[in-house]
Scaffold this active site. Structure first.
Site, mmCIF file in Angstrom:
data_model
loop_
_atom_site.group_PDB
_atom_site.id
_atom_site.type_symbol
_atom_site.label_atom_id
_atom_site.label_comp_id
_atom_site.label_asym_id
_atom_site.label_seq_id
_atom_site.Cartn_x
_atom_site.Cartn_y
_atom_site.Cartn_z
ATOM 1 N N ARG A 1 0.826 -1.209 0.000
ATOM 2 C CA ARG A 1 0.000 0.000 0.000
ATOM 3 C C ARG A 1 0.864 1.264 0.000
ATOM 4 O O ARG A 1 0.539 2.264 -0.648
ATOM 5 C CB ARG A 1 -0.888 -0.049 1.259
ATOM 6 C CG ARG A 1 -1.825 1.092 1.452
ATOM 7 C CD ARG A 1 -3.030 0.969 0.543
ATOM 8 N NE ARG A 1 -3.913 2.093 0.736
ATOM 9 C CZ ARG A 1 -5.221 2.019 0.656
ATOM 10 N NH1 ARG A 1 -5.808 0.882 0.361
ATOM 11 N NH2 ARG A 1 -5.969 3.088 0.827
ATOM 12 N N ASN B 1 -11.402 16.926 0.492
ATOM 13 C CA ASN B 1 -12.268 15.786 0.187
ATOM 14 C C ASN B 1 -13.704 16.206 0.438
ATOM 15 O O ASN B 1 -13.954 17.178 1.163
ATOM 16 C CB ASN B 1 -11.883 14.606 1.099
ATOM 17 C CG ASN B 1 -12.484 13.280 0.636
ATOM 18 O OD1 ASN B 1 -13.156 13.204 -0.397
ATOM 19 N ND2 ASN B 1 -12.234 12.237 1.408
ATOM 20 N N THR B 2 -14.626 15.478 -0.149
ATOM 21 C CA THR B 2 -16.044 15.727 0.103
ATOM 22 C C THR B 2 -16.678 14.458 0.649
ATOM 23 O O THR B 2 -16.356 13.348 0.207
ATOM 24 C CB THR B 2 -16.761 16.217 -1.168
ATOM 25 O OG1 THR B 2 -18.152 16.311 -0.910
ATOM 26 C CG2 THR B 2 -16.529 15.298 -2.355
ATOM 27 N N HIS B 3 -17.547 14.617 1.631
ATOM 28 C CA HIS B 3 -18.173 13.466 2.302
ATOM 29 C C HIS B 3 -19.684 13.699 2.377
ATOM 30 O O HIS B 3 -20.119 14.803 2.736
ATOM 31 C CB HIS B 3 -17.594 13.324 3.717
ATOM 32 C CG HIS B 3 -18.162 12.152 4.461
ATOM 33 N ND1 HIS B 3 -17.840 10.854 4.147
ATOM 34 C CD2 HIS B 3 -19.063 12.094 5.478
ATOM 35 C CE1 HIS B 3 -18.502 10.037 4.953
ATOM 36 N NE2 HIS B 3 -19.245 10.766 5.760
ATOM 37 N N ASP C 1 -6.546 14.681 6.377
ATOM 38 C CA ASP C 1 -5.404 14.392 7.262
ATOM 39 C C ASP C 1 -5.270 12.873 7.373
ATOM 40 O O ASP C 1 -5.869 12.133 6.586
ATOM 41 C CB ASP C 1 -5.526 15.107 8.615
ATOM 42 C CG ASP C 1 -6.657 14.564 9.468
ATOM 43 O OD1 ASP C 1 -7.298 13.560 9.077
ATOM 44 O OD2 ASP C 1 -6.911 15.143 10.545
ATOM 45 N N ASP D 1 -11.952 10.711 7.375
ATOM 46 C CA ASP D 1 -12.930 11.814 7.327
ATOM 47 C C ASP D 1 -12.834 12.672 8.591
ATOM 48 O O ASP D 1 -13.858 13.097 9.147
ATOM 49 C CB ASP D 1 -14.357 11.264 7.156
ATOM 50 C CG ASP D 1 -14.505 10.453 5.878
ATOM 51 O OD1 ASP D 1 -13.813 10.753 4.900
ATOM 52 O OD2 ASP D 1 -15.326 9.518 5.875
#
Ligand code: GRF
Length: 205
Positions: free
Chosen positions: A66, A108-110, A142, A146
């Site tokens: 990863r 980011n969007t959540h 970060d 989320d």
């Protein structure tokens, strides 16, 4: 000078499309320099191709570890010298190499009102909990899930007859507008982190 965006995607790409459409206005303040994905055969890549935007795909399974994928993602994004990275329905967590390079300028969007209902199933979890209002959150990425500083939020009412699909579609309408508005304001006006915890995001100079 327009801010350069790398947009990371994993799905249909309706948020990406909203950004593509917004960037057509020279006054918007940003341009998409590349689209990156973690999988092939998704609608978002078709949207990038139709718009003539360079795109790349880096699949986790093609890397031995990863961490190697994360480093490759950071390096590939870095080639485009972006001012901002926008995760728009990107369903992977980024790691240390990526954050070492892009922390503070990766958002980011959540589809929920964080810190409520983080994770992969924010819409379903809010519905199952029985909240009457949910929404969407644009936040700085970060190392948490989320968990980064909130930049902007919008509310969406939950209807009695909603299922996950109907609620998510309504949230996505609000989400696209929030993402486009927030990215544009950040690109044009800059942003800073304030407050004792350093978690209060202030857009503007
Ligand atoms: C958005 O609701 C995003 O928040 C969630 O997945 C959806 C992506 O939609 N993680 P799209 O690919 O931009 O259409």
């Amino acid at each position: 000078m327009n801010a350069g965006l790398v947009v990371l995607v994993s799905g249909q790409g309706t948020n990406l499309q909203a950004l593509i459409d917004a960037c057509a206005d020279p006054g918007y303040g940003a341009r998409i320099v590349a689209v990156g994905s973690d999988r092939d055969g998704i609608g978002a890549l078709d949207r990038a191709a139709s718009a003539g935007i360079p795109a790349f795909t880096l699949r986790v399974r093609d890397f031995a570890a990863r961490e190697a994928w994360d480093a490759a993602l950071a390096a590939r994004c870095g080639q485009y010298r972006p001012d901002l990275i926008v995760c728009a329905g990107f369903m992977k967590l980024v790691g240390k190499a990526f954050l070492d390079r892009f922390a503070g300028r990766c958002l980011n969007t959540h589809p929920a009102l964080l810190p409520s209902f983080p994770g992969m199933h924010g819409v379903r979890d809010a519905l199952d909990y029985g909240v009457k209002v949910t929404g969407c959150t644009v936040f700085l990425v970060d190392e948490g899930v989320d968990a980064g500083p909130v930049i902007a939020q919008a509310c969406v009412a939950v209807h009695d007859d909603d299922d996950e699909a109907t609620l998510h579609e309504r949230i996505k309408v609000a989400e696209r507008a929030l993402l486009v508005g927030t990215v544009g304001r950040m690109a044009r006006d800059g942003w800073s982190l304030t407050g004792e915890t350093g978690r209060k995001v202030r857009i503007g100079r």
